[in-house]
Design a protein around this motif. Structure first.
Motif, PDB file in Angstrom:
ATOM      1  N   SER A  50      55.716  97.025  21.761  1.00  0.00           N
ATOM      2  CA  SER A  50      54.375  96.647  21.942  1.00  0.00           C
ATOM      3  C   SER A  50      53.814  97.419  23.191  1.00  0.00           C
ATOM      4  O   SER A  50      52.634  97.803  23.026  1.00  0.00           O
ATOM      5  CB  SER A  50      54.126  95.443  21.830  1.00  0.00           C
ATOM      6  OG  SER A  50      54.476  94.423  20.999  1.00  0.00           O
ATOM      7  N   GLN A  54      50.647  99.918  22.904  1.00  0.00           N
ATOM      8  CA  GLN A  54      49.682  99.723  23.642  1.00  0.00           C
ATOM      9  C   GLN A  54      49.269 100.973  24.434  1.00  0.00           C
ATOM     10  O   GLN A  54      48.038 101.691  24.564  1.00  0.00           O
ATOM     11  CB  GLN A  54      49.754  98.629  24.593  1.00  0.00           C
ATOM     12  CG  GLN A  54      49.964  97.346  23.692  1.00  0.00           C
ATOM     13  CD  GLN A  54      48.572  96.777  23.383  1.00  0.00           C
ATOM     14  OE1 GLN A  54      47.544  97.509  23.299  1.00  0.00           O
ATOM     15  NE2 GLN A  54      48.543  95.751  22.394  1.00  0.00           N
ATOM     16  N   SER A  94      40.338  90.201  15.497  1.00  0.00           N
ATOM     17  CA  SER A  94      41.766  89.631  15.971  1.00  0.00           C
ATOM     18  C   SER A  94      41.512  88.084  15.972  1.00  0.00           C
ATOM     19  O   SER A  94      42.917  87.639  15.734  1.00  0.00           O
ATOM     20  CB  SER A  94      41.727  90.234  17.396  1.00  0.00           C
ATOM     21  OG  SER A  94      41.714  91.442  17.081  1.00  0.00           O
ATOM     22  N   SER A 318      42.412 101.333  31.336  1.00  0.00           N
ATOM     23  CA  SER A 318      43.081 100.774  30.062  1.00  0.00           C
ATOM     24  C   SER A 318      44.627 101.058  30.026  1.00  0.00           C
ATOM     25  O   SER A 318      45.661 100.312  29.714  1.00  0.00           O
ATOM     26  CB  SER A 318      42.701 100.870  28.673  1.00  0.00           C
ATOM     27  OG  SER A 318      42.432 102.210  28.275  1.00  0.00           O
ATOM     28  N   TYR A 321      46.333  98.445  32.170  1.00  0.00           N
ATOM     29  CA  TYR A 321      46.485  97.125  31.663  1.00  0.00           C
ATOM     30  C   TYR A 321      47.132  96.928  30.195  1.00  0.00           C
ATOM     31  O   TYR A 321      47.624  95.861  29.936  1.00  0.00           O
ATOM     32  CB  TYR A 321      45.303  96.275  31.838  1.00  0.00           C
ATOM     33  CG  TYR A 321      44.177  96.813  31.023  1.00  0.00           C
ATOM     34  CD1 TYR A 321      44.163  96.730  29.355  1.00  0.00           C
ATOM     35  CD2 TYR A 321      42.867  97.100  31.756  1.00  0.00           C
ATOM     36  CE1 TYR A 321      42.898  96.957  28.877  1.00  0.00           C
ATOM     37  CE2 TYR A 321      41.809  97.494  30.912  1.00  0.00           C
ATOM     38  CZ  TYR A 321      41.730  97.631  29.611  1.00  0.00           C
ATOM     39  OH  TYR A 321      40.606  97.809  28.794  1.00  0.00           O
ATOM     40  N   MET A 322      47.371  98.098  29.531  1.00  0.00           N
ATOM     41  CA  MET A 322      47.911  97.872  28.389  1.00  0.00           C
ATOM     42  C   MET A 322      49.225  97.353  28.539  1.00  0.00           C
ATOM     43  O   MET A 322      49.589  96.636  27.313  1.00  0.00           O
ATOM     44  CB  MET A 322      47.990  99.114  27.451  1.00  0.00           C
ATOM     45  CG  MET A 322      46.665  99.634  26.955  1.00  0.00           C
ATOM     46  SD  MET A 322      46.082  98.734  25.700  1.00  0.00           S
ATOM     47  CE  MET A 322      44.505  97.869  26.472  1.00  0.00           C
ATOM     48  N   TYR A 325      49.243  93.485  27.998  1.00  0.00           N
ATOM     49  CA  TYR A 325      48.833  93.047  26.575  1.00  0.00           C
ATOM     50  C   TYR A 325      50.260  93.530  25.677  1.00  0.00           C
ATOM     51  O   TYR A 325      50.380  92.486  24.709  1.00  0.00           O
ATOM     52  CB  TYR A 325      47.881  93.965  26.028  1.00  0.00           C
ATOM     53  CG  TYR A 325      46.471  93.643  26.421  1.00  0.00           C
ATOM     54  CD1 TYR A 325      45.971  92.388  25.873  1.00  0.00           C
ATOM     55  CD2 TYR A 325      45.513  94.194  27.367  1.00  0.00           C
ATOM     56  CE1 TYR A 325      44.789  91.883  26.373  1.00  0.00           C
ATOM     57  CE2 TYR A 325      44.413  93.815  27.748  1.00  0.00           C
ATOM     58  CZ  TYR A 325      43.955  92.643  27.352  1.00  0.00           C
ATOM     59  OH  TYR A 325      42.802  92.130  27.717  1.00  0.00           O
ATOM     60  N   ALA A 328      52.179  90.377  26.453  1.00  0.00           N
ATOM     61  CA  ALA A 328      51.734  89.168  26.020  1.00  0.00           C
ATOM     62  C   ALA A 328      51.753  88.968  24.709  1.00  0.00           C
ATOM     63  O   ALA A 328      52.006  87.710  24.250  1.00  0.00           O
ATOM     64  CB  ALA A 328      49.992  89.126  26.373  1.00  0.00           C
ATOM     65  N   GLU A 329      51.994  89.788  23.953  1.00  0.00           N
ATOM     66  CA  GLU A 329      52.344  89.984  22.479  1.00  0.00           C
ATOM     67  C   GLU A 329      53.864  89.110  22.159  1.00  0.00           C
ATOM     68  O   GLU A 329      53.744  88.626  21.494  1.00  0.00           O
ATOM     69  CB  GLU A 329      51.990  91.458  21.628  1.00  0.00           C
ATOM     70  CG  GLU A 329      50.577  91.652  21.466  1.00  0.00           C
ATOM     71  CD  GLU A 329      50.456  92.933  20.879  1.00  0.00           C
ATOM     72  OE1 GLU A 329      51.421  93.754  20.701  1.00  0.00           O
ATOM     73  OE2 GLU A 329      49.587  93.357  20.374  1.00  0.00           O
ATOM     74  N   ILE A 408      46.009  88.144  31.529  1.00  0.00           N
ATOM     75  CA  ILE A 408      46.248  88.699  30.148  1.00  0.00           C
ATOM     76  C   ILE A 408      47.508  88.054  29.601  1.00  0.00           C
ATOM     77  O   ILE A 408      47.677  87.489  28.364  1.00  0.00           O
ATOM     78  CB  ILE A 408      46.575  90.150  30.422  1.00  0.00           C
ATOM     79  CG1 ILE A 408      45.281  90.945  30.554  1.00  0.00           C
ATOM     80  CG2 ILE A 408      47.219  90.599  28.866  1.00  0.00           C
ATOM     81  CD1 ILE A 408      45.666  92.424  30.931  1.00  0.00           C
ATOM     82  N   GLY A 412      48.192  85.213  26.324  1.00  0.00           N
ATOM     83  CA  GLY A 412      49.251  85.405  25.477  1.00  0.00           C
ATOM     84  C   GLY A 412      50.041  84.070  25.036  1.00  0.00           C
ATOM     85  O   GLY A 412      50.505  83.743  23.847  1.00  0.00           O
TER      86      GLY A 412
END
Length: 484
Positions: A50, A54, A94, A318, A321-322, A325, A328-329, A408, A412
Motif C-alpha cells: 500500500s 500510495q 470512498s 503528499s 504523508y502517503m 495512508y 492506515a490501510e 491518519i 484507519g
C-alpha cells in the motif's frame, strides 16, 4: 547460478512469503497466539504494498502537476482552483466503498465467507448508483464551479473542462476503489497495490501523449487520468470477481449458481450497516471538502502565484504523508478481521503498533521534506516566485508530520472497527474551528505562509486528539464484535 535459476529462486521466496502472510492472517480468524515479531511482520507486509502504491500515486500527481506546471501558472491555477472539489467527490465515493468493505472484513474475520460475498454483491449495485449520482452532479455544477470558488476569467474555462472530465470518469474511480478496498479487507494488499502502481505509470504515459503530443493542455491531463482509471477499474474487478480466493463470484460453479439477479438487490440490513459506517465518513468528506473549498477561497484573493504555489506544495507534501495512508490501510484490514474474530487484545495490539510505525515513518519523511523542499519545488515549476513560496510553506508543514501520521493511522484503526462518527466530529471541529479560523486571520498579514501555519497547528491538534481516543476511548465496542 543462471539467471533463470535466480528468477525461480526469487519467485519461490515470494510465494513462500505470501503464503506465510496468509498463514498469519489465518491466525487471526483461528484465534491463535501471535508473537510481537509476527504482528510487526504482518503489519509491515500488508503496509509495504500500500505504501508503494500510495507513493507511486503521489509520484503520478507529482509528474502530472509538473507537466501542467510547465504549461505556465495559469494552467496550474486552473487545476488548483477545482482540485479540492474533486477530492470531495472522491471522498464521497470512498466513504460508500468502506461502508461495505468494513463489513466484509468483519465477516472474513468470523470465517463467514458466504456473508462476505453477499455484502459484495449488494455493494456493486449500490456503489454503481452512487457513482452515477456523483458524476451527474459534477457535470451539472462544472461550468459554474470556478466562479463560485473565486477563480478569474482567465482560468475559468480550463478549470471547468478539467473538472467535468474528471466527473465523467468518476464511475471508474468508484468501482476501482470498491474492488481494491474489498481485496485489501480480505488481506490481499499486493494485487490492488500493483494495479494502482500500473495506473500511475499509465497515467503519466497517457498524460504525456494528450498534453504534449496532441497539444490538449489541461483537458489532456484529465483525459489521461480518466483512461488510466478505466483500465485499472476493469482489472480490479477481474481480480476481485474472478480470481479472489475468498470473494470471487464467478470463478467456481457453486458460486455462480448463487448469482441470480435477486442476490444483487440491496437489502436493508446490509445497506443500513453500510450507512452507519459510511454516512459519518461521507458527512466528514462533505464538510472537510467544504472546508478545503473555503480554504481555496481564502487563498484565491492572494493571486495566481499563491494559488499555484499552494496547489503544487500540496502535491509535494503528499509524498510525505502517503506512507501513513498505506499503513492506515493495513491497520483497517487487521483491525476489521481481529474484531470479526472477537479478539480484543490482538485488536489493541495491532492498533498501537500500527500507529507507532506510522509516526516513525512520517517523522523521517517530514525531516526529508524540510531539507529538500526547494529541490522538490524546483521539479514542479520553473517559476522562481512559485518555487520559493512553495518551499517556504512546505518547511512550515514539516513540523506537523508526526501528529498528522497519528491522525491518519488512528483513523484507519477506527474505520476497521466501524467507529466513524466521533472521529468525524473531531476532524470537523479541528478543521472548521482551528484551521479555517486561523487561516482567515493569518492570511491577512502573512499571506499563504499564514494559511499553512494554520494547517500545521490544526493537524498537530487533531493528531493529539486521535491519540487520546485510541488510548482512552471505547472505539473497539462500536460494532459489538469483541468477545474477550
Amino acid at each position: 547460478m543462471s539467471i533463470s535459476t535466480t528468477f525461480r529462486t526469487f519467485a519461490g521466496m515470494f510465494r513462500f512469503n505470501r503464503q506465510k502472510d496468509h498463514d498469519l492472517l489465518a491466525y487471526i480468524r483461528e484465534g491463535k497466539e501471535m508473537t510481537q515479531g509476527e504482528k510487526l511482520r504482518l503489519i509491515v507486509s500488508l503496509s509495504i504494498p500500500s505504501i508503494l502504491a500510495q507513493i507511486s500515486a503521489t509520484v503520478m500527481f507529482f509528474i502530472d502537476a509538473s507537466m501542467v506546471g510547465h504549461l505556465g501558472a495559469k494552467a496550474s491555477a486552473a487545476i488548483g482552483i477545482v482540485e479540492t472539489t474533486g477530492w470531495l467527490m472522491g471522498g464521497l465515493g470512498s466513504a460508500a466503498n468502506l461502508g461495505f468493505s468494513v463489513q466484509v472484513a468483519h465477516f472474513i474475520g468470523a470465517n463467514d465467507f458466504e456473508s462476505a460475498r453477499r455484502v459484495l454483491r449488494q455493494s456493486l449495485v449500490c456503489c454503481l448508483i452512487w457513482s452515477l449520482a456523483i458524476s451527474l452532479t459534477g457535470i451539472i455544477i462544472g461550468p459554474f464551479l470556478p466562479y463560485w470558488l473565486g477563480g478569474s476569467e482567465e482560468i475559468a474555462h480550463d478549470a471547468s473542462i478539467y473538472f467535468m472530465t474528471i466527473a465523467i470518469c468518476g464511475i471508474f474511480f468508484q468501482m476501482s476503489g470498491l474492488a481494491g478496498s474489498m481485496l485489501k479487507c480480505s488481506g490481499n494488499m499486493k494485487i490492488p497495490s500493483v494495479l494502482n502502481i500500473g495506473m500511475c505509470v499509465m497515467d503519466v504515459c497517457f498524460n504525456y501523449g494528450f498534453i504534449y503530443l496532441l497539444n490538449m493542455g489541461v483537458l489532456g491531463a484529465a483525459l489521461g487520468t480518466g483512461l488510466a482509471e478505466l483500465i485499472t477499474a476493469l482489472l480490479m474487478m477481474y481480480f476481485l470477481l474472478w480470481r479472489s480466493d475468498m470473494l470471487a463470484l464467478f470463478e467456481k460453479k457453486e458460486r455462480r449458481e448463487d448469482n441470480n439477479w435477486r442476490a444483487f438487490l440491496p437489502k436493508s440490513d446490509t445497506v443500513g450497516t453500510a450507512f452507519k459506517i459510511g454516512a459519518p465518513m461521507g458527512l466528514q468528506h462533505v464538510l472537510m471538502g467544504g472546508a478545503q473549498i473555503v480554504s481555496t477561497l481564502i487563498v484565491a484573493p492572494l493571486g495566481t502565484i499563491a494559488i499555484a504555489a499552494h496547489s503544487l506544495a500540496i502535491t509535494v507534501e503528499s509524498l510525505c504523508y502517503m506512507p501513513g495512508y498505506g499503513i492506515a490501510e493495513a491497520a483497517t484490514t487487521l483491525i476489521g478481521q481481529s474484531m470479526g474474530a472477537g479478539q480484543r487484545l490482538l485488536t489493541h495490539s495491532f492498533a498501537r503498533m500500527s500507529v507507532t510505525l506510522g509516526i516513525a515513518v512520517m517523522t523521517v519523511m517530514g525531516v526529508l521534506m524540510f531539507i529538500f523542499a526547494p529541490e522538490l519545488m524546483s521539479l514542479m515549476t520553473p517559476v522562481e516566485t512559485i518555487r520559493d513560496l512553495g518551499a517556504y510553506v512546505l518547511r512550515i508543514e514539516a513540523f506537523a508530520e508526526p501528529m498528522f501520521a497519528a491522525a491518519i493511522v488512528c483513523n484507519g484503526v477506527f474505520i476497521g472497527a466501524g467507529d466513524t462518527l466521533k472521529p468525524a466530529i473531531m476532524s470537523l471541529a479541528c478543521m472548521w474551528g482551528i484551521r479555517l479560523t486561523l487561516a482567515a486571520m493569518l492570511a491577512r498579514d502573512y499571506g499563504l505562509k499564514g494559511v499553512w501555519a494554520a494547517m500545521a497547528i490544526e493537524l498537530t491538534t487533531r493528531g493529539l486528539l486521535f491519540l487520546s481516543r485510541l488510548f482512552w476511548g471505547k472505539w473497539e465496542n462500536r460494532m459489538g464484535f469483541i468477545k474477550n
